[in-house]
Design an enzyme around this catalytic site. Structure first.
Site, short mmCIF file in Angstrom:
data_model
loop_
_atom_site.label_atom_id
_atom_site.label_comp_id
_atom_site.label_asym_id
_atom_site.label_seq_id
_atom_site.Cartn_x
_atom_site.Cartn_y
_atom_site.Cartn_z
N CYS A 217 0.52 -1.19 0.07
CA CYS A 217 0.10 0.09 0.25
C CYS A 217 1.14 1.03 0.07
O CYS A 217 1.53 0.86 -1.56
CB CYS A 217 -1.07 -0.21 1.36
SG CYS A 217 -0.01 -0.36 2.35
N ARG B 270 -2.13 -1.21 5.59
CA ARG B 270 -3.30 -1.55 5.23
C ARG B 270 -3.00 -3.27 3.58
O ARG B 270 -3.96 -3.21 4.54
CB ARG B 270 -4.14 -0.50 3.69
CG ARG B 270 -4.65 0.82 4.20
CD ARG B 270 -5.00 1.45 3.42
NE ARG B 270 -3.53 2.82 2.58
CZ ARG B 270 -3.83 2.80 1.65
NH1 ARG B 270 -4.93 4.02 1.15
NH2 ARG B 270 -2.63 3.86 1.58
#
Lengths: 292, 150
Positions: free
Chosen positions: A250, A255
């Site tokens: 990410c 994430r």
């Protein structure tokens, strides 16, 4: 080890490893369990002090999980010191939860796996679900006796990818999952005039990466979708196979920890690595290939 | 250290005196507790996306309320119930920058979040909080460049 029998409907969702996920109800029943340490990990430094699960400790992703000087995770003695300070032994089950749909809780969970603390769980739905169920929060910070946690070995080779490995991965045309927003994936200019840059000099994505924003794996209440729904996204739509090597990334690796968790534990992929250097490393590197 | 509008500068100076991290966090939580949202007469849900602060994951919306003296009132709606830093930021910007001359707002430093929350903010969090400052700055610049400005 405390058996984390999948509670509520978690056991019925078809996950490859349902025991790694526990429900808010299960956590509520085990708040006082001496063999369990509840750990909150957030992006927002004000969230834990403003109220947290009774008996929960805080694991701060910057102060606790990262080296204070170089860009890297904490080292082995630092990990042992951290867990000892939290009163965690190798036998203690650590249950993570946090804000932002468990982004940072997933990141902390991933870091714990690097150090071999496999006795770890994630609370499905995170902090938001707990709050939405009007379960208790407290501002009292619990104190646990410091214990000796044996210095572990950090094994980066299995679930962590470094830039040169990702370059080889790209050359071999192996699977990459970009879990950022579609705008970030396309390299669109997101900021308005006078707005600070995105932490990288170049926009776009790593060549060959599939765009699967992390949020697609989550329901509106922050819980994970069931296995059938996840298979429809990652396997049927994206063509990924549980047997192939996958790298997720990410912007800084939090994430993608969420997606790493989904692929590894919920769908049973056998070889998923999180590239925590992610776009802030790739998009600032000289000469690496970028696709838009 | 950037130069700030006087009232904001006094607030940041007071904050600098709170050296203990836990004390500073308690103070900022107290600030966030003063968050009341956007005045009902100014906007109502669902808030229009053209007021959304870009990259703010706490889903913050911004309104600049024009005042008779040419200054602006600063209002944010923070829709994420866990967006406590964003709520604190909304209160700080409203309490310390509403009514400040536009010229000073146009020169605001987007590094203000670091002076408030320290350097330990994640990139995503700092982007969102900087975005809130940038929205105020942009509203001031827009008004300053308006041909209808007196």
């Amino acid at each position: 080890m405390v058996a984390a029998a999948a509670s509520n409907d978690i056991g019925d969702r078809g996950y490859a490893n349902p025991d790694v996920l526990v429900s808010t109800a299960w956590v509520a029943e085990h708040l006082e369990d001496a063999g369990i340490r509840i750990a909150e990990s957030n992006e927002d430094p004000l969230v834990y002090p403003s109220g947290h699960l009774p008996s929960a400790v805080e694991i701060d992703w910057t102060r606790d999980l990262n080296d204070p000087v170089k860009r890297d995770l904490l080292d082995e003695s630092g990990f042992a010191e951290l867990l000892g300070r939290l009163g965690v032994t190798p036998e203690t089950t650590v249950v993570f939860y946090g804000d932002k749909n468990n982004w940072w809780a997933s990141y902390a969970f991933w870091v714990f796996q690097l150090f071999g603390h496999h006795n770890s769980r994630l609370m499905d739905g995170g902090r938001l679900k707990w709050q939405q169920e009007n379960r208790p929060l407290t501002r009292d910070v619990p104190k646990y006796d410091t214990v000796e946690y044996p210095i572990p070995i950090r094994n980066d080779s299995l679930i962590r990818a470094f830039q040169d490995e990702v370059l080889q991965h790209v050359k071999a045309a192996k699977a990459l999952v970009d879990v950022r927003s579609p705008e970030e994936f396309r390299g669109d200019r997101l900021h308005m005039p006078d707005y600070p840059n995105e932490g990288a000099l170049r926009g776009g994505h790593i060549p060959g990466a599939r765009s699967v924003p992390w949020a697609r794996a989550a329901n509106e209440d922050g819980t994970f979708k069931n296995a059938k729904e996840l298979q429809a996204i990652y396997i049927e739509e994206q063509g990924l196979s549980p047997a192939e090597e996958v790298v997720a990334y990410c912007r800084i690796g939090e994430r993608s920890s969420h997606t790493w968790f989904v692929l590894t534990y919920l769908l049973g992929f056998r070889n998923v690595r999180n590239y925590d250097g992610s776009w802030t490393e790739w998009g600032n590197s000289v000469g690496v290939p970028i696709e838009r | 250290m950037a130069e700030h509008p006087e009232k904001l500068g006094r607030f940041l100076e007071m904050l600098r005196l709170v050296e203990d991290r836990d004390d500073r966090i308690e103070l900022l939580i107290g600030v966030a507790d003063r968050y009341t949202g956007v005045p009902p007469g100014l906007a109502s849900r669902p808030y229009p996306t053209d007021h959304l602060v870009p990259s703010c994951e706490s889903e913050a919306y911004f309104w600049a309320e024009d005042r008779p003296d040419g200054s602006i009132g600063i209002h944010f709606a923070v829709e994420n119930p866990q967006g406590i830093s964003a709520k604190a930021m909304a209160v700080i910007l409203d309490e310390n920058l509403s009514g400040v001359p536009l010229e000073e707002l146009a020169r605001l430093s987007t590094d203000i979040p670091y002076e408030i929350f320290g350097r330990e903010l994640s990139m995503g969090k700092s982007m969102g909080l900087m975005g809130m400052v940038a929205m105020v700055q942009r509203a001031a610049k827009k008004r300053l460049s308006s041909p209808h400005r007196k």
